[in-house]
Design a protein around this motif. Sequence first.
Motif, mmCIF file in Angstrom:
data_model
loop_
_atom_site.group_PDB
_atom_site.id
_atom_site.type_symbol
_atom_site.label_atom_id
_atom_site.label_comp_id
_atom_site.label_asym_id
_atom_site.label_seq_id
_atom_site.Cartn_x
_atom_site.Cartn_y
_atom_site.Cartn_z
ATOM 1 N N VAL A 104 29.950 -15.455 -13.265
ATOM 2 C CA VAL A 104 29.283 -14.151 -13.324
ATOM 3 C C VAL A 104 30.053 -13.199 -14.237
ATOM 4 C CG1 VAL A 104 28.453 -12.187 -11.983
ATOM 5 C CG2 VAL A 104 28.299 -14.490 -11.031
ATOM 6 N N LEU A 105 31.388 -13.257 -14.203
ATOM 7 C CA LEU A 105 32.170 -12.443 -15.134
ATOM 8 C C LEU A 105 31.883 -12.841 -16.568
ATOM 9 C CD1 LEU A 105 35.723 -12.110 -13.509
ATOM 10 C CD2 LEU A 105 34.043 -10.306 -13.868
ATOM 11 N N ALA A 106 31.766 -14.137 -16.808
ATOM 12 C CA ALA A 106 31.449 -14.603 -18.155
ATOM 13 C C ALA A 106 30.094 -14.085 -18.597
ATOM 14 C CB ALA A 106 31.491 -16.131 -18.199
ATOM 15 N N ALA A 107 29.106 -14.087 -17.693
ATOM 16 C CA ALA A 107 27.779 -13.587 -18.030
ATOM 17 C C ALA A 107 27.793 -12.082 -18.258
ATOM 18 C CB ALA A 107 26.795 -13.942 -16.906
ATOM 19 N N LEU A 108 28.602 -11.369 -17.479
ATOM 20 C CA LEU A 108 28.678 -9.911 -17.616
ATOM 21 C C LEU A 108 29.281 -9.505 -18.950
ATOM 22 C CD1 LEU A 108 28.288 -7.141 -16.328
ATOM 23 C CD2 LEU A 108 30.483 -7.417 -15.170
ATOM 24 N N GLY A 109 30.228 -10.298 -19.448
ATOM 25 C CA GLY A 109 30.857 -9.936 -20.712
ATOM 26 C C GLY A 109 31.577 -8.611 -20.604
ATOM 27 N N PHE A 110 31.619 -7.859 -21.713
ATOM 28 C CA PHE A 110 32.344 -6.591 -21.703
ATOM 29 C C PHE A 110 31.450 -5.402 -22.045
ATOM 30 C CE2 PHE A 110 35.602 -9.788 -22.197
ATOM 31 C CZ PHE A 110 36.568 -9.365 -21.297
ATOM 32 N N ASP A 111 30.128 -5.637 -22.142
ATOM 33 C CA ASP A 111 29.189 -4.544 -22.348
ATOM 34 C C ASP A 111 28.594 -4.128 -21.009
ATOM 35 O OD1 ASP A 111 29.593 -4.548 -25.026
ATOM 36 O OD2 ASP A 111 27.680 -5.477 -25.560
ATOM 37 N N PRO A 112 28.244 -2.857 -20.854
ATOM 38 C CA PRO A 112 27.543 -2.440 -19.639
ATOM 39 C C PRO A 112 26.242 -3.222 -19.484
ATOM 40 C CG PRO A 112 28.333 -0.529 -20.867
ATOM 41 C CD PRO A 112 28.536 -1.716 -21.748
ATOM 42 N N MET A 113 25.929 -3.601 -18.245
ATOM 43 C CA MET A 113 24.753 -4.434 -17.997
ATOM 44 C C MET A 113 24.127 -4.055 -16.665
ATOM 45 S SD MET A 113 24.545 -8.623 -17.935
ATOM 46 C CE MET A 113 25.143 -8.731 -19.623
ATOM 47 N N GLY A 114 22.795 -4.078 -16.614
ATOM 48 C CA GLY A 114 22.072 -3.784 -15.396
ATOM 49 C C GLY A 114 21.991 -4.993 -14.483
ATOM 50 N N LEU A 115 21.667 -4.728 -13.214
ATOM 51 C CA LEU A 115 21.603 -5.790 -12.214
ATOM 52 C C LEU A 115 20.530 -6.823 -12.560
ATOM 53 C CD1 LEU A 115 22.758 -6.701 -9.451
ATOM 54 C CD2 LEU A 115 20.884 -5.447 -8.380
ATOM 55 N N ASP A 116 19.367 -6.358 -13.018
ATOM 56 C CA ASP A 116 18.279 -7.288 -13.333
ATOM 57 C C ASP A 116 18.673 -8.244 -14.450
ATOM 58 O OD1 ASP A 116 16.764 -6.102 -11.413
ATOM 59 O OD2 ASP A 116 15.583 -4.863 -12.792
ATOM 60 N N GLN A 117 19.315 -7.710 -15.496
ATOM 61 C CA GLN A 117 19.720 -8.567 -16.612
ATOM 62 C C GLN A 117 20.777 -9.570 -16.177
ATOM 63 O OE1 GLN A 117 21.265 -6.395 -19.952
ATOM 64 N NE2 GLN A 117 21.457 -8.215 -21.263
ATOM 65 N N LEU A 118 21.730 -9.124 -15.350
ATOM 66 C CA LEU A 118 22.773 -10.017 -14.884
ATOM 67 C C LEU A 118 22.187 -11.091 -13.968
ATOM 68 C CD1 LEU A 118 25.796 -10.601 -14.928
ATOM 69 C CD2 LEU A 118 26.071 -9.019 -13.009
ATOM 70 N N GLN A 119 21.197 -10.720 -13.174
ATOM 71 C CA GLN A 119 20.545 -11.687 -12.297
ATOM 72 C C GLN A 119 19.812 -12.738 -13.121
ATOM 73 O OE1 GLN A 119 17.741 -9.913 -9.643
ATOM 74 N NE2 GLN A 119 17.612 -11.701 -8.300
ATOM 75 N N ALA A 120 19.165 -12.297 -14.200
ATOM 76 C CA ALA A 120 18.445 -13.247 -15.049
ATOM 77 C C ALA A 120 19.404 -14.226 -15.720
ATOM 78 C CB ALA A 120 17.638 -12.485 -16.096
ATOM 79 N N LEU A 121 20.597 -13.755 -16.083
ATOM 80 C CA LEU A 121 21.559 -14.620 -16.764
ATOM 81 C C LEU A 121 22.233 -15.599 -15.810
ATOM 82 C CD1 LEU A 121 23.274 -12.017 -19.132
ATOM 83 C CD2 LEU A 121 21.787 -13.911 -19.815
ATOM 84 N N THR A 122 22.413 -15.191 -14.553
ATOM 85 C CA THR A 122 23.176 -16.030 -13.621
ATOM 86 C C THR A 122 22.299 -16.851 -12.682
ATOM 87 O OG1 THR A 122 23.308 -14.245 -11.985
ATOM 88 C CG2 THR A 122 25.075 -14.368 -13.634
ATOM 89 N N GLY A 123 21.080 -16.375 -12.420
ATOM 90 C CA GLY A 123 20.218 -17.058 -11.468
ATOM 91 C C GLY A 123 20.550 -16.745 -10.027
ATOM 92 N N TRP A 124 21.519 -15.840 -9.781
ATOM 93 C CA TRP A 124 21.874 -15.482 -8.411
ATOM 94 C C TRP A 124 20.787 -14.600 -7.813
ATOM 95 C CZ3 TRP A 124 27.578 -14.502 -6.831
ATOM 96 C CH2 TRP A 124 28.388 -15.542 -7.319
ATOM 97 N N ASP A 125 20.596 -14.708 -6.474
ATOM 98 C CA ASP A 125 19.644 -13.800 -5.835
ATOM 99 C C ASP A 125 20.284 -12.420 -5.698
ATOM 100 O OD1 ASP A 125 20.786 -13.347 -3.005
ATOM 101 O OD2 ASP A 125 20.758 -15.541 -3.154
ATOM 102 N N THR A 126 19.432 -11.433 -5.488
ATOM 103 C CA THR A 126 19.875 -10.037 -5.531
ATOM 104 C C THR A 126 20.955 -9.733 -4.493
ATOM 105 O OG1 THR A 126 17.696 -9.344 -6.329
ATOM 106 C CG2 THR A 126 19.112 -7.632 -5.380
ATOM 107 N N ALA A 127 20.768 -10.172 -3.277
ATOM 108 C CA ALA A 127 21.716 -9.855 -2.209
ATOM 109 C C ALA A 127 23.090 -10.443 -2.497
ATOM 110 C CB ALA A 127 21.189 -10.358 -0.866
#
Length: 400
Positions: A348-371
């Motif tokens: 998840v840290l790798a997907a987040l990178g170093f730019d600001p990112m919203g929850l929806d975009q991070l969820q799409a990149l990782t496949g994790w559920d919201t909770a």
Amino acid sequence: MNTTPTNLQLPPAELAAWLRLALTPGVGNTAARRLLARFGTPQAVLAQTCSALQACVSPAQATALASLPPDWDNALARAQDWLQTREHGRAHALITLGDPRYPPALLQTEDPPLMLYVAGPSHWLDQPAPLVDHRRALAIVGSRNPTPQGDANARQFGLALASQGWCVISGLALGVDAAAHQGALQAARADSPCTVAVLGTGLDVIYPRRHAALAQQVMTHGLLLSEYPLGTPPLAPNFPKRNRLIAGLSAGTLVVEAALASGSLITARLAAEQGREVFAIPGSIHAPQSKGCHALLRQGAKLVETVQDMLEELLPWPDVAAPTAAAAATATAASTPAPASAHKEHPVLAALGFDPMGLDQLQALTGWDTAALQAWLLEQELDGLVARLPGGLFQRMVRG
């Protein structure tokens, strides 16, 4: 409280003459320096006739010098009382042109102040030597609303520079300025100031008010400095003007984060005009706080990732000792992230990178559920690995 004067204090008549010259409305630094160059001392200036003064200044300025400044008695008494105050090892000083404590580098600026109000440890103010050696000083400036990473960067660079014997110059403002001072204060030392705060108000008017405690810490381990008379409130035009002193006191200026229209870019421009180095830390292409730094980099500022990037440019200054191995290690550790190969990075840290990112975009990149993703982000936020930004964004943090 000790009120014992030092041999560097101005005699009463001389103090009164300097203050009167500085406080006379409409005269200003440039005209005052012309008068001093012509007549020698403030007392001699004030002894001249209006016609003699008009050889150097305008008729309006000559007329103004013939009268006492507004509220003169109170202004003089206030300065005298302030100069006599010495407590907890700290003192106050009024340093004029020609005083051995006046920083020589300021004489090379476009508009050197006629006098400086300074507060700090008495054992520094009592020495007949320049208060700041610009060859050993670096300015750190930036946004009043930095990202969490920008705040951390300013703090880490301030600490690393002060650990190697450099004096960190800034403006006591919110955000990057405060973080830089706080970082430098962690490496406070007894032989010289670890940080200098250049105020845009009188030294008896701390702005912003929430930095009163920080100002006390700076006054204990560094210096507070202003060209503005006691009692001067926070006036908008004074802050850009004071930036020339931040640049002038330093061998170089580091901009940590800055918008395109900001006082930090004014400081950087003034530093470049004075032949000083300009450094900038790059950031996200999406962050408004990085736009100013990227503009500076396009204009030729040196890109900075570690303290060593700056010292490579600055260490050739004469009389600046190379850092010890221990100090260099401290600086590198304070500003350089651990290599990626040192540990396996969380996906998840790798997907987040170093730019600001919203929850929806991070969820799409990782496949994790919201909770699960929210719970994980909260855990990382508590550990200081992720910061929550306005607008529901998250940003990865780099810790020294």
